[in-house]
Write a protein that holds these residues in place. Structure first.
Motif, PDB file in Angstrom:
ATOM      1  N   GLY A  94       0.811  -1.213   0.000  1.00  0.00           N
ATOM      2  CA  GLY A  94       0.000   0.000   0.000  1.00  0.00           C
ATOM      3  C   GLY A  94       0.844   1.263   0.000  1.00  0.00           C
ATOM      4  O   GLY A  94       0.533   2.226  -0.714  1.00  0.00           O
ATOM      5  N   VAL A  95       1.920   1.276   0.784  1.00  0.00           N
ATOM      6  CA  VAL A  95       2.803   2.444   0.836  1.00  0.00           C
ATOM      7  C   VAL A  95       3.482   2.668  -0.516  1.00  0.00           C
ATOM      8  O   VAL A  95       3.636   3.806  -0.970  1.00  0.00           O
ATOM      9  CB  VAL A  95       3.854   2.279   1.956  1.00  0.00           C
ATOM     10  N   ILE A  96       3.869   1.580  -1.171  1.00  0.00           N
ATOM     11  CA  ILE A  96       4.483   1.705  -2.506  1.00  0.00           C
ATOM     12  C   ILE A  96       3.494   2.322  -3.488  1.00  0.00           C
ATOM     13  O   ILE A  96       3.869   3.169  -4.318  1.00  0.00           O
ATOM     14  CB  ILE A  96       4.960   0.320  -3.004  1.00  0.00           C
ATOM     15  N   MET A  97       2.229   1.938  -3.399  1.00  0.00           N
ATOM     16  CA  MET A  97       1.223   2.519  -4.292  1.00  0.00           C
ATOM     17  C   MET A  97       1.038   4.016  -4.022  1.00  0.00           C
ATOM     18  O   MET A  97       0.836   4.802  -4.939  1.00  0.00           O
ATOM     19  CB  MET A  97      -0.110   1.772  -4.158  1.00  0.00           C
ATOM     20  N   ILE A  98       1.131   4.387  -2.738  1.00  0.00           N
ATOM     21  CA  ILE A  98       1.050   5.817  -2.407  1.00  0.00           C
ATOM     22  C   ILE A  98       2.229   6.560  -3.024  1.00  0.00           C
ATOM     23  O   ILE A  98       2.074   7.636  -3.610  1.00  0.00           O
ATOM     24  CB  ILE A  98       1.021   6.011  -0.874  1.00  0.00           C
ATOM     25  N   ASN A  99       3.406   5.962  -2.905  1.00  0.00           N
ATOM     26  CA  ASN A  99       4.599   6.582  -3.497  1.00  0.00           C
ATOM     27  C   ASN A  99       4.466   6.728  -5.013  1.00  0.00           C
ATOM     28  O   ASN A  99       4.987   7.684  -5.601  1.00  0.00           O
ATOM     29  CB  ASN A  99       5.849   5.741  -3.196  1.00  0.00           C
ATOM     30  N   ASP A 100       3.775   5.786  -5.624  1.00  0.00           N
ATOM     31  CA  ASP A 100       3.605   5.817  -7.082  1.00  0.00           C
ATOM     32  C   ASP A 100       2.513   6.791  -7.527  1.00  0.00           C
ATOM     33  O   ASP A 100       2.242   6.909  -8.725  1.00  0.00           O
ATOM     34  CB  ASP A 100       3.280   4.417  -7.606  1.00  0.00           C
ATOM     35  N   GLY A 101       1.878   7.447  -6.557  1.00  0.00           N
ATOM     36  CA  GLY A 101       0.851   8.432  -6.886  1.00  0.00           C
ATOM     37  C   GLY A 101      -0.493   7.842  -7.265  1.00  0.00           C
ATOM     38  O   GLY A 101      -1.322   8.499  -7.914  1.00  0.00           O
ATOM     39  N   VAL A 102      -0.735   6.584  -6.868  1.00  0.00           N
ATOM     40  CA  VAL A 102      -2.007   5.929  -7.171  1.00  0.00           C
ATOM     41  C   VAL A 102      -3.124   6.577  -6.346  1.00  0.00           C
ATOM     42  O   VAL A 102      -2.921   6.966  -5.190  1.00  0.00           O
ATOM     43  CB  VAL A 102      -1.912   4.420  -6.858  1.00  0.00           C
ATOM     44  N   SER A 103      -4.308   6.671  -6.920  1.00  0.00           N
ATOM     45  CA  SER A 103      -5.426   7.310  -6.233  1.00  0.00           C
ATOM     46  C   SER A 103      -5.880   6.475  -5.041  1.00  0.00           C
ATOM     47  O   SER A 103      -5.671   5.251  -4.998  1.00  0.00           O
ATOM     48  CB  SER A 103      -6.612   7.494  -7.186  1.00  0.00           C
ATOM     49  N   ALA A 104      -6.514   7.139  -4.085  1.00  0.00           N
ATOM     50  CA  ALA A 104      -7.009   6.446  -2.895  1.00  0.00           C
ATOM     51  C   ALA A 104      -8.039   5.390  -3.266  1.00  0.00           C
ATOM     52  O   ALA A 104      -8.087   4.310  -2.664  1.00  0.00           O
ATOM     53  CB  ALA A 104      -7.623   7.458  -1.922  1.00  0.00           C
ATOM     54  N   GLU A 105      -8.859   5.679  -4.268  1.00  0.00           N
ATOM     55  CA  GLU A 105      -9.887   4.736  -4.697  1.00  0.00           C
ATOM     56  C   GLU A 105      -9.260   3.453  -5.242  1.00  0.00           C
ATOM     57  O   GLU A 105      -9.712   2.345  -4.936  1.00  0.00           O
ATOM     58  CB  GLU A 105     -10.789   5.362  -5.767  1.00  0.00           C
ATOM     59  N   PHE A 106      -8.196   3.614  -6.036  1.00  0.00           N
ATOM     60  CA  PHE A 106      -7.540   2.435  -6.610  1.00  0.00           C
ATOM     61  C   PHE A 106      -6.839   1.628  -5.520  1.00  0.00           C
ATOM     62  O   PHE A 106      -6.873   0.393  -5.541  1.00  0.00           O
ATOM     63  CB  PHE A 106      -6.523   2.848  -7.675  1.00  0.00           C
ATOM     64  N   ILE A 107      -6.199   2.315  -4.580  1.00  0.00           N
ATOM     65  CA  ILE A 107      -5.526   1.620  -3.478  1.00  0.00           C
ATOM     66  C   ILE A 107      -6.527   0.769  -2.703  1.00  0.00           C
ATOM     67  O   ILE A 107      -6.283  -0.408  -2.415  1.00  0.00           O
ATOM     68  CB  ILE A 107      -4.843   2.630  -2.534  1.00  0.00           C
ATOM     69  N   GLU A 108      -7.654   1.380  -2.378  1.00  0.00           N
ATOM     70  CA  GLU A 108      -8.677   0.656  -1.620  1.00  0.00           C
ATOM     71  C   GLU A 108      -9.187  -0.549  -2.402  1.00  0.00           C
ATOM     72  O   GLU A 108      -9.312  -1.656  -1.859  1.00  0.00           O
ATOM     73  CB  GLU A 108      -9.837   1.591  -1.283  1.00  0.00           C
ATOM     74  N   GLU A 109      -9.478  -0.343  -3.677  1.00  0.00           N
ATOM     75  CA  GLU A 109     -10.009  -1.429  -4.500  1.00  0.00           C
ATOM     76  C   GLU A 109      -9.001  -2.572  -4.640  1.00  0.00           C
ATOM     77  O   GLU A 109      -9.346  -3.752  -4.487  1.00  0.00           O
ATOM     78  CB  GLU A 109     -10.375  -0.893  -5.888  1.00  0.00           C
ATOM     79  N   ALA A 110      -7.739  -2.233  -4.919  1.00  0.00           N
ATOM     80  CA  ALA A 110      -6.712  -3.256  -5.123  1.00  0.00           C
ATOM     81  C   ALA A 110      -6.459  -4.053  -3.845  1.00  0.00           C
ATOM     82  O   ALA A 110      -6.352  -5.290  -3.880  1.00  0.00           O
ATOM     83  CB  ALA A 110      -5.418  -2.601  -5.603  1.00  0.00           C
ATOM     84  N   LEU A 111      -6.384  -3.367  -2.706  1.00  0.00           N
ATOM     85  CA  LEU A 111      -6.100  -4.061  -1.461  1.00  0.00           C
ATOM     86  C   LEU A 111      -7.300  -4.870  -0.960  1.00  0.00           C
ATOM     87  O   LEU A 111      -7.129  -5.927  -0.345  1.00  0.00           O
ATOM     88  CB  LEU A 111      -5.647  -3.064  -0.393  1.00  0.00           C
ATOM     89  N   LEU A 112      -8.499  -4.395  -1.238  1.00  0.00           N
ATOM     90  CA  LEU A 112      -9.688  -5.171  -0.883  1.00  0.00           C
ATOM     91  C   LEU A 112      -9.747  -6.460  -1.694  1.00  0.00           C
ATOM     92  O   LEU A 112     -10.117  -7.518  -1.173  1.00  0.00           O
ATOM     93  CB  LEU A 112     -10.962  -4.346  -1.105  1.00  0.00           C
ATOM     94  N   GLU A 113      -9.393  -6.372  -2.973  1.00  0.00           N
ATOM     95  CA  GLU A 113      -9.346  -7.575  -3.801  1.00  0.00           C
ATOM     96  C   GLU A 113      -8.326  -8.566  -3.250  1.00  0.00           C
ATOM     97  O   GLU A 113      -8.550  -9.784  -3.268  1.00  0.00           O
ATOM     98  CB  GLU A 113      -8.993  -7.212  -5.250  1.00  0.00           C
ATOM     99  N   ASP A 114      -7.225  -8.032  -2.765  1.00  0.00           N
ATOM    100  CA  ASP A 114      -6.196  -8.882  -2.142  1.00  0.00           C
ATOM    101  C   ASP A 114      -6.766  -9.603  -0.927  1.00  0.00           C
ATOM    102  O   ASP A 114      -6.554 -10.812  -0.736  1.00  0.00           O
ATOM    103  CB  ASP A 114      -5.001  -8.014  -1.732  1.00  0.00           C
ATOM    104  N   ILE A 115      -7.512  -8.875  -0.106  1.00  0.00           N
ATOM    105  CA  ILE A 115      -8.122  -9.472   1.086  1.00  0.00           C
ATOM    106  C   ILE A 115      -9.132 -10.544   0.701  1.00  0.00           C
ATOM    107  O   ILE A 115      -9.145 -11.644   1.272  1.00  0.00           O
ATOM    108  CB  ILE A 115      -8.799  -8.381   1.946  1.00  0.00           C
ATOM    109  N   TYR A 116      -9.994 -10.235  -0.275  1.00  0.00           N
ATOM    110  CA  TYR A 116     -11.014 -11.203  -0.675  1.00  0.00           C
ATOM    111  C   TYR A 116     -10.378 -12.491  -1.192  1.00  0.00           C
ATOM    112  O   TYR A 116     -10.831 -13.594  -0.865  1.00  0.00           O
ATOM    113  CB  TYR A 116     -11.922 -10.607  -1.758  1.00  0.00           C
ATOM    114  N   ALA A 117      -9.321 -12.353  -1.987  1.00  0.00           N
ATOM    115  CA  ALA A 117      -8.645 -13.534  -2.526  1.00  0.00           C
ATOM    116  C   ALA A 117      -7.988 -14.340  -1.407  1.00  0.00           C
ATOM    117  O   ALA A 117      -8.043 -15.583  -1.407  1.00  0.00           O
ATOM    118  CB  ALA A 117      -7.595 -13.114  -3.555  1.00  0.00           C
TER     119      ALA A 117
END
Length: 261
Positions: A112-135
């Motif tokens: 998640g911190v790497i995605m913040i560093n890459d300038g990814v939007s908060a919405e994308f971070i939440e979506e990507a990490l939630l998918e990780d949790i679901y999987a």
């Protein structure tokens, strides 16, 4: 080692087998090779039929989770790290977090911190990490299901073993003494089936589910903190939000410390 698991198994064996001896049953009465074969080999065979091979390959790892005490980031540790990162980001900007990534041990938080560093939007971070949790939850549930199935099949096979034993016992109906021994031996399979099913396999499955739940709760907390950080939320306000994941005692302990601007 997970002491709760070890102590629990010891207490279960002591409670059942000492109680059996107190009831006047000799431990040697349980030495019935046919019953052991039916329950253990039969249970493993049934689980093999019911479960995909990839889940069966994970069984050694699952025993490692059940009996091990692998270190995971706790809620308190996650909150402390997130508040620290939020304070640095507020003072120096989000890009300042890049120098901290190598210090992060938790791979989920690090991602998640790497995605913040890459300038990814908060919405994308939440979506990507939630998918990780679901999987991850799906994988954990499938792994626990292996033991749940074993806990379901073992008692049923115990009944099957008892029926088979009674059929054999009826062949000695003319010899009352031999018939009595044969009937006693017939129910050994039921003892093994119920004991392994409800004292070992089902509790093992529940242990895996509980450990997974605790780990996922921390991950949800991390997502909330990362999204708030990306949105520029005040560290003090963020801390108050994250404290809701803790018990009252844990919350009071953390609130008594510093943190936030």
């Amino acid at each position: 080692m997970d002491l709760a698991t070890i102590v629990g198994i010891i207490l279960a064996f002591v409670g059942v087998f000492v109680g059996m001896i107190m009831k006047g049953v000799s431990p040697s009465a349980l030495v019935v090779p046919a019953a052991i074969l039916i329950i253990f080999v039969g249970t493993f065979g049934a689980v093999g039929i019911a479960s995909p091979g990839r889940n069966l390959k994970n069984v050694p790892k699952m025993f490692g989770v059940i009996f091990g005490n692998k270190k995971h980031t706790t809620n308190e540790e996650a909150i402390e790290q997130l508040i620290k990162f939020a304070e640095i980001a507020r003072r120096e900007g989000l890009l300042a977090l890049e120098k901290l990534t190598n210090e992060i041990q938790d791979t989920f938080l690090k991602r998640g911190v790497i995605m913040i560093n890459d300038g990814v939007s908060a919405e994308f971070i939440e979506e990507a990490l939630l998918e990780d949790i679901y999987a991850t939850e799906e994988r954990h549930a499938a792994n626990a299901q292996v033991f749940t199935q074993a806990g379901t099949y073992a008692p049923t096979l115990g009944v099957l073993g008892a029926v088979v034993g009674l059929i054999a016992a009826l062949g000695h109906i003319d010899d009352i003494e031999l018939l009595g021994h044969a009937i006693a031996a017939a129910f050994v399979a039921t003892v093994f089936g119920i004991f392994t099913g409800y004292v070992l396999w089902h509790p093992f499955a529940n242990k895996l589910k509980q450990k997974s739940k605790i780990e996922m709760e921390t991950r949800y907390l991390i997502i909330k903190g990362l999204v708030a950080m990306q949105n520029g939320e005040n560290p003090r306000i963020l801390k108050e939000k994250l404290l809701s994941y803790l018990s009252v005692g844990e919350r009071n302990k953390m609130s008594s410390g510093g943190g936030g601007e």
